[in-house]
Enzyme design. Structure first.
Site, PDB file in Angstrom:
ATOM      1  N   GLU A 191       0.714  -1.284  -0.088  1.00  0.00           N
ATOM      2  CA  GLU A 191       0.107   0.210  -0.064  1.00  0.00           C
ATOM      3  C   GLU A 191       0.847   1.458   0.131  1.00  0.00           C
ATOM      4  O   GLU A 191       0.868   2.017   1.020  1.00  0.00           O
ATOM      5  CB  GLU A 191      -1.021  -0.123   1.131  1.00  0.00           C
ATOM      6  CG  GLU A 191      -1.693  -1.255   0.960  1.00  0.00           C
ATOM      7  CD  GLU A 191      -3.312  -0.915   2.017  1.00  0.00           C
ATOM      8  OE1 GLU A 191      -3.083  -0.467   3.060  1.00  0.00           O
ATOM      9  OE2 GLU A 191      -3.972  -2.179   1.873  1.00  0.00           O
ATOM     10  N   GLU A 218      -4.781  -8.837  -0.638  1.00  0.00           N
ATOM     11  CA  GLU A 218      -5.744  -8.654   0.473  1.00  0.00           C
ATOM     12  C   GLU A 218      -7.262  -8.595   0.412  1.00  0.00           C
ATOM     13  O   GLU A 218      -7.544  -7.711  -0.657  1.00  0.00           O
ATOM     14  CB  GLU A 218      -5.396  -7.280   0.997  1.00  0.00           C
ATOM     15  CG  GLU A 218      -3.947  -7.445   1.845  1.00  0.00           C
ATOM     16  CD  GLU A 218      -3.586  -6.285   2.731  1.00  0.00           C
ATOM     17  OE1 GLU A 218      -4.570  -5.757   3.565  1.00  0.00           O
ATOM     18  OE2 GLU A 218      -2.444  -5.815   2.850  1.00  0.00           O
TER      19      GLU A 218
HETATM   20  O1  AHR Z   1      -5.227  -6.347   6.580  1.00  0.00           O
HETATM   21  C1  AHR Z   1      -5.194  -5.107   7.476  1.00  0.00           C
HETATM   22  C2  AHR Z   1      -4.614  -4.160   6.818  1.00  0.00           C
HETATM   23  O2  AHR Z   1      -5.381  -3.593   5.641  1.00  0.00           O
HETATM   24  C3  AHR Z   1      -3.163  -4.296   6.199  1.00  0.00           C
HETATM   25  O3  AHR Z   1      -2.193  -4.143   7.151  1.00  0.00           O
HETATM   26  C4  AHR Z   1      -3.105  -3.279   5.156  1.00  0.00           C
HETATM   27  O4  AHR Z   1      -2.432  -3.427   3.997  1.00  0.00           O
HETATM   28  C5  AHR Z   1      -4.582  -2.956   4.520  1.00  0.00           C
HETATM   29  O5  AHR Z   1      -5.061  -1.553   4.779  1.00  0.00           O
END
Ligand code: AHR
Length: 515
Positions: free
Chosen positions: A199, A319
């Site tokens: 990110e 994610e």
């Molecule tokens: O999964 C939780 C968080 O969500 C992670 O650390 C981040 O990459 C995302 O914003």
């Protein structure tokens, strides 16, 4: 007359809810083109993510060698066994946001000498670094899965990342390979998947896409392939629908990257809601938000196609999952949430979408593996419970490395009030032994949905099925009642001359195997 008016008013009040029960079963006609399969569903679409966050690593996976909980070298045996069962193909670590604060050298060498650090992203807790590189690689070996390491770009240096790759993968004599040997590991490991930051547009450095594209190019210049290891370099990709980010990365750094990550959570940031206390409105909202994954993948893929028509670069959805309010009384920074039948259907929808787009989507990682967000496993001291989402991964594991079968399908609607979404989600594949696997979700919490399928290019004579459902949309497994939501044998399908017909119960996930 007054009586009549009252009756009419009563009927009118009922109309919206009656409408929401309406269902057009003339739709749901499925055509499976069994002789048209061209693309393999990578097993890596079924990957997991484990961050130093709450009790994902500490407590969930790592309890230490002195724990009374049965372990192999400090790693929980029960968790390893459960994840081996669903054939976990890869594991992303150490973050997430944590990755861009993590300095790997803090996590190698004798445990008692490792420095403690503060996890600034997640709860501000101090951790002792007892779970580091060797422990993670041991965990992957116990799982039988590939490691996916996310390096630190935000607060780290190129040298630090280059040395981590050397430490892990170099077989010759060098300062880092010698350090690895001194720490007890002679042979290098094989580490293919490498994230270059996480990110970068947010917790990974708040960079602009143009800037990050250059940073990425600079970092990867020094990430070497030490024979026979070959790195698959994954750039921090867009957040949700930031198509401009994808455009810039593909334009400015496309030739340098192997994968571009995409993060998309099923969440309403303004009102996350409870994981277990919700009504049909909450169910519908989550289904609708999940279905947006399809549009996201297709639109990011369209941008990628412009720069990479041969589809060399993979879209890596590293994610995904649901994100609700934390369970009452738990640390808000630990993101601990329960997991219901709703989450199971979310998992089924997402995995069907990934299968369907396997030509571009080469990896996906649910967030997160244990005790965090849409976890497949919850632990409490020595206890462990498998969530409904776990069971979906179990039902769907048959798609791993199978050939994706193109389908034509128009779903009936699931309507609520003035809104509607497709009621049925489906994907199909054929495994190396020729068996056809069809996974279907019925998103409608009230109505069954009949699906009539035509199989083109093959014929079948036998089938078997399994189903995951429950009486309540909020059904979930707890430490006290761990078997509330369990897969069961499914008898609701029958073979027809040209294929099969299946009656999907409301709010269910079904997996069929046809031979
Ligand atoms: O999964 C939780 C968080 O969500 C992670 O650390 C981040 O990459 C995302 O914003």
């Amino acid at each position: 007359m007054k009586r009549l008016l009252t009756l009419v008013a009563a009927v009118c009040c009922l109309l919206p809810s009656l409408k929401s029960y309406a269902n057009d079963n003339t739709k749901n006609r499925l055509i499976i083109n069994a002789d048209q399969g061209r693309h393999i569903i990578s097993r890596h679409l079924y990957g997991h993510f484990s961050e130093h966050l709450g009790h994902c690593i500490y407590g969930g996976v790592w309890v230490g060698e002195d724990s009374a909980i049965p372990t192999v070298r400090g790693i929980r045996k029960d968790v390893v066994e459960a994840l081996r069962q669903i054939k976990i193909p890869n594991l992303r670590w150490p973050g997430g946001c944590f990755a861009d604060t993590y300095h790997w050298m803090d996590g190698v060498g004798p445990r008692q000498r490792r420095p403690s650090i503060v996890n600034t992203n997640w709860g501000g807790i101090t951790e002792d670094n007892h779970f580091g590189t060797h422990e993670f690689m041991d965990l992957c070996e116990q799982f039988g899965c590939e490691p996916y390491i996310c390096g630190n770009v935000g607060s780290g240096t190129i040298r630090e990342m280059q040395q981590w790759v050397e430490y892990l993968t170099f077989n010759g004599k060098s300062p880092m390979a010698d350090l690895r040997r001194a720490n007890g590991r002679d042979n290098p490991w094989s580490v293919r998947f490498w994230g270059v930051g996480n990110e970068a547009w947010g917790c990974g450095g708040n960079m602009r896409s143009e800037y990050y594209a250059d940073v990425f190019r600079r970092f990867v210049t020094y990430l070497y392939d030490y024979e026979p290891n070959r790195l698959y370099k994954i750039a921090s990709g867009p957040n949700d629908d930031s198509y401009a980010w994808t455009e810039t990365l593909m334009r400015e750094a496309g030739p340098y990257l192997n994968g571009l990550s995409l993060h998309y959570y099923t969440v309403d940031w303004a009102n996350k809601g409870s994981a277990t206390q919700f009504d049909e409105i909450g169910w519908f909202k989550v289904m609708k938000k999940t279905l947006f994954m399809k549009e996201l993948i297709e639109r990011h893929s369209t941008v990628m196609d412009r720069y990479d028509p041969g589809k060399r670069v993979g879209l890596v959805v590293d994610e995904w999952g649901t994100w609700y309010e934390v369970e009452p009384g738990t640390n808000p920074g630990f993101l601990y949430q329960q997991n219901t039948l709703r989450d199971a259907v979310v998992a089924g929808i997402n995995l069907n979408i990934f299968n369907t787009h396997c030509e571009r989507v080469r990896m996906a990682n649910i967030a997160q593996m244990v005790n965090v967000l849409q976890a497949v496993i919850l632990t409490q001291d020595e206890k462990m419970v498998l969530t409904p989402t776990y069971h979906v991964f179990d039902l769907y594991k048959v798609h791993q490395e199978a050939t994706f079968l193109p389908i034509q399908f128009e779903s009936a609607d699931y309507s609520l009030n003035s809104d509607k979404i497709p009621a049925v989600s489906v994907s199909a594949s054929q495994d190396a032994r020729g068996r056809i696997h069809v996974t279907l979700c019925n998103l409608d919490p009230h109505q069954p949905n009949r699906v009539t399928a035509e199989l083109r290019g093959t014929s079948v004579t036998r089938f078997s099925g399994r189903i995951l459902t429950a009486r309540e949309i909020t059904a979930h497994n707890t430490f006290e009642m761990p078997n509330e939501v369990q897969p069961a044998k499914f008898d609701g399908a029958r073979l027809t001359g040209s294929g099969f017909e299946v009656m999907l119960p409301s709010k269910s996930v079904v997996a069929l195997e046809l031979e």
